[in-house]
Design an enzyme around this catalytic site. Structure first.
Site, mmCIF file in Angstrom:
data_model
loop_
_atom_site.group_PDB
_atom_site.id
_atom_site.type_symbol
_atom_site.label_atom_id
_atom_site.label_comp_id
_atom_site.label_asym_id
_atom_site.label_seq_id
_atom_site.Cartn_x
_atom_site.Cartn_y
_atom_site.Cartn_z
ATOM 1 C CE LYS A 148 -1.886 2.842 2.601
ATOM 2 N NZ LYS A 148 -1.729 4.128 1.858
ATOM 3 N N GLY A 184 6.770 4.850 8.441
ATOM 4 C CA GLY A 184 5.969 6.060 8.558
ATOM 5 C C GLY A 184 6.094 6.644 9.951
ATOM 6 C CB SER A 185 3.881 8.902 11.817
ATOM 7 O OG SER A 185 2.677 8.167 11.772
ATOM 8 C CB THR A 186 6.602 7.197 16.216
ATOM 9 O OG1 THR A 186 7.925 7.233 15.663
ATOM 10 C CG2 THR A 186 6.633 6.412 17.508
ATOM 11 C CD GLU A 187 -0.494 10.122 15.266
ATOM 12 O OE1 GLU A 187 0.298 10.889 14.657
ATOM 13 O OE2 GLU A 187 -1.714 10.306 15.304
ATOM 14 N N GLY A 243 2.783 3.716 13.598
ATOM 15 C CA GLY A 243 3.505 2.479 13.935
ATOM 16 C C GLY A 243 2.871 1.782 15.130
ATOM 17 C CD GLU A 293 12.828 3.569 8.321
ATOM 18 O OE1 GLU A 293 12.845 4.594 9.034
ATOM 19 O OE2 GLU A 293 12.844 3.592 7.080
ATOM 20 C CB CYS A 320 12.908 8.433 9.009
ATOM 21 S SG CYS A 320 13.720 7.393 7.820
ATOM 22 C CD GLU A 337 10.234 12.235 12.126
ATOM 23 O OE1 GLU A 337 9.144 11.661 12.235
ATOM 24 O OE2 GLU A 337 11.246 11.692 11.636
HETATM 25 P P1 NAI Z 1 1.722 8.209 8.276
HETATM 26 O O1 NAI Z 1 2.433 7.353 9.244
HETATM 27 O O2 NAI Z 1 0.280 8.547 8.537
HETATM 28 O O3 NAI Z 1 1.765 7.518 6.810
HETATM 29 C C1 NAI Z 1 2.650 6.510 6.377
HETATM 30 C C2 NAI Z 1 1.865 5.387 5.701
HETATM 31 O O4 NAI Z 1 0.984 4.795 6.643
HETATM 32 C C3 NAI Z 1 0.979 5.839 4.542
HETATM 33 O O5 NAI Z 1 0.976 4.830 3.546
HETATM 34 C C4 NAI Z 1 -0.393 5.907 5.183
HETATM 35 O O6 NAI Z 1 -1.446 5.741 4.265
HETATM 36 C C5 NAI Z 1 -0.345 4.744 6.153
HETATM 37 N N1 NAI Z 1 -1.270 4.826 7.280
HETATM 38 C C6 NAI Z 1 -1.742 5.934 7.908
HETATM 39 N N2 NAI Z 1 -2.584 5.599 8.898
HETATM 40 C C7 NAI Z 1 -2.656 4.250 8.907
HETATM 41 C C8 NAI Z 1 -3.368 3.302 9.697
HETATM 42 N N3 NAI Z 1 -4.179 3.690 10.677
HETATM 43 N N4 NAI Z 1 -3.174 1.988 9.449
HETATM 44 C C9 NAI Z 1 -2.356 1.584 8.471
HETATM 45 N N5 NAI Z 1 -1.680 2.425 7.678
HETATM 46 C C10 NAI Z 1 -1.820 3.744 7.885
HETATM 47 O O7 NAI Z 1 2.539 9.518 8.068
HETATM 48 P P2 NAI Z 1 2.032 10.957 7.562
HETATM 49 O O8 NAI Z 1 0.753 11.301 8.224
HETATM 50 O O9 NAI Z 1 2.027 10.967 6.095
HETATM 51 O O10 NAI Z 1 3.205 11.890 8.087
HETATM 52 C C11 NAI Z 1 3.179 12.340 9.433
HETATM 53 C C12 NAI Z 1 4.545 12.349 10.038
HETATM 54 O O11 NAI Z 1 5.056 11.033 10.055
HETATM 55 C C13 NAI Z 1 5.607 13.138 9.302
HETATM 56 O O12 NAI Z 1 5.540 14.498 9.624
HETATM 57 C C14 NAI Z 1 6.851 12.496 9.797
HETATM 58 O O13 NAI Z 1 7.179 13.012 11.053
HETATM 59 C C15 NAI Z 1 6.462 11.047 9.958
HETATM 60 N N6 NAI Z 1 6.878 10.231 8.787
HETATM 61 C C16 NAI Z 1 7.972 9.444 8.907
HETATM 62 C C17 NAI Z 1 8.430 8.727 7.823
HETATM 63 C C18 NAI Z 1 9.635 7.854 7.911
HETATM 64 O O14 NAI Z 1 10.312 7.672 6.915
HETATM 65 N N7 NAI Z 1 9.912 7.240 9.025
HETATM 66 C C19 NAI Z 1 7.802 8.836 6.514
HETATM 67 C C20 NAI Z 1 6.610 9.636 6.499
HETATM 68 C C21 NAI Z 1 6.201 10.317 7.610
#
Ligand code: NAI
Ligand code: MG
Length: 500
Positions: free
Chosen positions: A197, A250-253, A255, A272, A306, A403
């Protein structure tokens, strides 16, 4: 529809984004079961770039079914060498479409075309090549037994390394193609099947990759790509009872939500997540290298990494010089549309990220931080932020603790090399860290004491398919890349035979 297709846009890319993009399920390109689509935007203009099929629970259901069938079917009967060859072919196809992927990444994510072509795309193809080599090298062991309660009996015992099965992979938008490669590479090398996804902000390059996966000749259902939102498609994938493992970046939240969702069937989980990485410059560093290195540690990919070096610690006697130097680098960065060949920094990916980063800047100023350069949104359209260096920052400030995920670095002086380790480690995160010094003893002592999954010495943001990457503490579980990642996608079976 979409943006006015200007003549500079690669013709195949213009065609690709011109009609609603379907998703890949069981080797077929299909619209969402609901018939819905969602828009992806061009972050340089804020305009709709393309329409994408909006997958949801039902589409995830179909994709998981296809991946389960493929896992039991032709894919599991394929030899490791055949899997490796398909992956190598995919890598060659990616390189052959370098230009096209560069445009897709630049248009969808905002990053400079020149950087996407030089970094994102070749790193993705190299990842597939590196992992292709592992397909034929996944070996178990033979194990001598000394069972005490069956005296005189002899056993032949060995282990098999088997694929975990159907894998759900949820990826972010900061390196859309590369994150797809990091995830798909080890899954395919080990013989797993996948439901991927992509992030809703940047689905285009994964969909183009899906076309190349079909062209390379992977069997139907081995890789399924379901586009859609996290709260719907992503959540359904993370919770699905027939998914054996979920890998998330993605985000720790989110995660933490993934961990909860995975509890239902206790699927394996790797994560990650975020970071707030310390970048430490000692007074004995080569500043000709350390200053531009520290600037690129935070400004590369607009700070949307990240592992961004977002806490800059500088030894007191050189603090002013380094801060001025990094600020001078920031001033020189040409901010603009990613398609402009002169652009060095594009827009942030979305209006949400723009608001988030600007919110952090305001919070920083309210708490007493000052910007020596930058500090504001840039331009009158698109999601641009000025490269920013903050001073007068302290460890209890939001801009130092959390972050930001934008081009914003918080600089802080330190006086005693002994004091810097606890300060650098004072974070809920532990993804990366860097030290700049000519003293090799100090460099390696620091490397041993920093609580981070990666420590760079006199460099930053060096990635290689062979080098494991991942987080300590709340930066994640498990490692990506290197041979470490193969452990995430295999499980060990112990076989024990009585032979006398
Ligand atoms: P996010 O964690 O919401 O999104 C990352 C992925 O998770 C996307 O594919 C999203 O559709 C999916 N996702 C979102 N909610 C989900 C759920 N409940 N269940 C399963 N999958 C879900 O990140 P977002 O909102 O785009 O960015 C927010 C913050 O997260 C950024 O400001 C940054 O601090 C952090 N982030 C960290 C990344 C990293 O490489 N570690 C990459 C992107 C964001
Ligand atoms: Mg989100």
């Amino acid at each position: 529809m979409g943006i006015a297709v200007s003549p500079e846009i690669h013709p195949q890319v213009a065609e690709f984004i011109d009609k609603p993009r379907p998703m890949l399920i069981n080797g077929k390109w299909v619209q969402a079961a609901s018939g819905k689509t969602f828009p992806t935007y061009n972050p340089a203009t804020g305009e709709v770039l393309a329409k994408i099929a909006e997958g949801d629970r039902e589409d995830i259901e179909r994709a998981v079914r296809a991946a389960s069938k493929a896992f039991e079917g032709p894919w599991s009967r394929m030899t490791a060498s055949e899997r490796g060859r398909l992956m190598w072919k995919l890598a060659d196809l990616i390189d052959a479409h370098n230009e096209e992927f560069g445009y897709l990444e630049s248009l969808d994510n905002g990053k400079p075309l020149t950087i996407a072509k030089a970094a994102d795309v070749p790193l993705a193809s190299e990842l597939f090549r590196y992992m292709a080599g592992w397909a034929t090298k996944l070996e178990g062991n033979t194990i001598p037994l000394s069972v005490p309660y069956t005296p005189g009996a002899q056993y032949l015992a060995y282990t098999l390394r088997e694929p975990v099965g159907v894998v759900g992979q949820i990826i972010p938008w900061n390196f859309p193609l590369l994150m797809a490669a990091w995830k798909l590479g080890p899954a395919l090398a080990t013989g797993c099947t996948v439901v991927l996804k992509p992030a809703e902000q940047t689905p285009l390059s994964a969909l183009r990759l899906g076309e190349l996966i079909c062209e390379a000749g992977f069997s139907d259902g081995v890789v399924n790509i379901v586009t859609g939102y996290g709260e719907t498609a992503g959540a359904a994938l993370a919770a699905h009872p027939d998914v054996d493992k979920v890998a998330f970046t993605g985000s720790t939240e989110v995660g933490k939500l993934i961990v909860h969702a995975a509890a239902g069937n206790l699927k394996k989980v790797t994560l990650e997540l975020g970071g707030k990485s310390p970048n430490v410059v000692f007074k004995d560093a080569d500043l000709e290298v350390a200053i531009p290195g520290s600037a690129s540690a935070i400004f590369f990919n607009h700070g949307q990494c990240c592992c961004a070096g977002s806490r800059l610690y500088v030894e007191k006697s050189i603090y002013d010089q380094v801060v001025e130097g990094v600020a001078a680098q920031a001033k020189k960065i040409r901010v603009g549309s990613g398609l402009d060949p002169k652009t060095q920094m594009g827009p942030l990916v979305s209006t949400e990220q723009l608001d988030r980063v600007c919110g952090y800047l305001e919070a920083g100023f309210a708490e007493g931080a000052k910007a020596v350069v930058g500090g504001h949104k840039a331009g009158d359209r698109g999601y641009f932020v000025e490269p920013t260096v903050l001073v007068d920052t302290t460890e209890n400030m939001k801009v130092v603790k959390e972050e930001i995920f934008g081009p914003v670095v918080a600089a802080m002086p330190f006086s005693d090399p002994e004091e810097i380790i606890p300060r650098a480690n004072d974070s809920t995160y532990g993804l990366a860290a860097a030290v700049w010094t000519k003293d090799i003893d100090k460099a390696h002592r620091m490397a041993a004491q920093l609580r981070a999954g990666t420590v760079w010495i006199n460099c930053y943001n060096i990635f290689d398919a062979a080098l494991p990457f991942g987080g300590y503490k709340q930066s994640g579980w498990g490692r990506e890349m290197g041979h470490d990642v193969l452990n995430n996608y295999t499980q060990t079976k112990a076989v024990c035979a009585r032979i006398g």
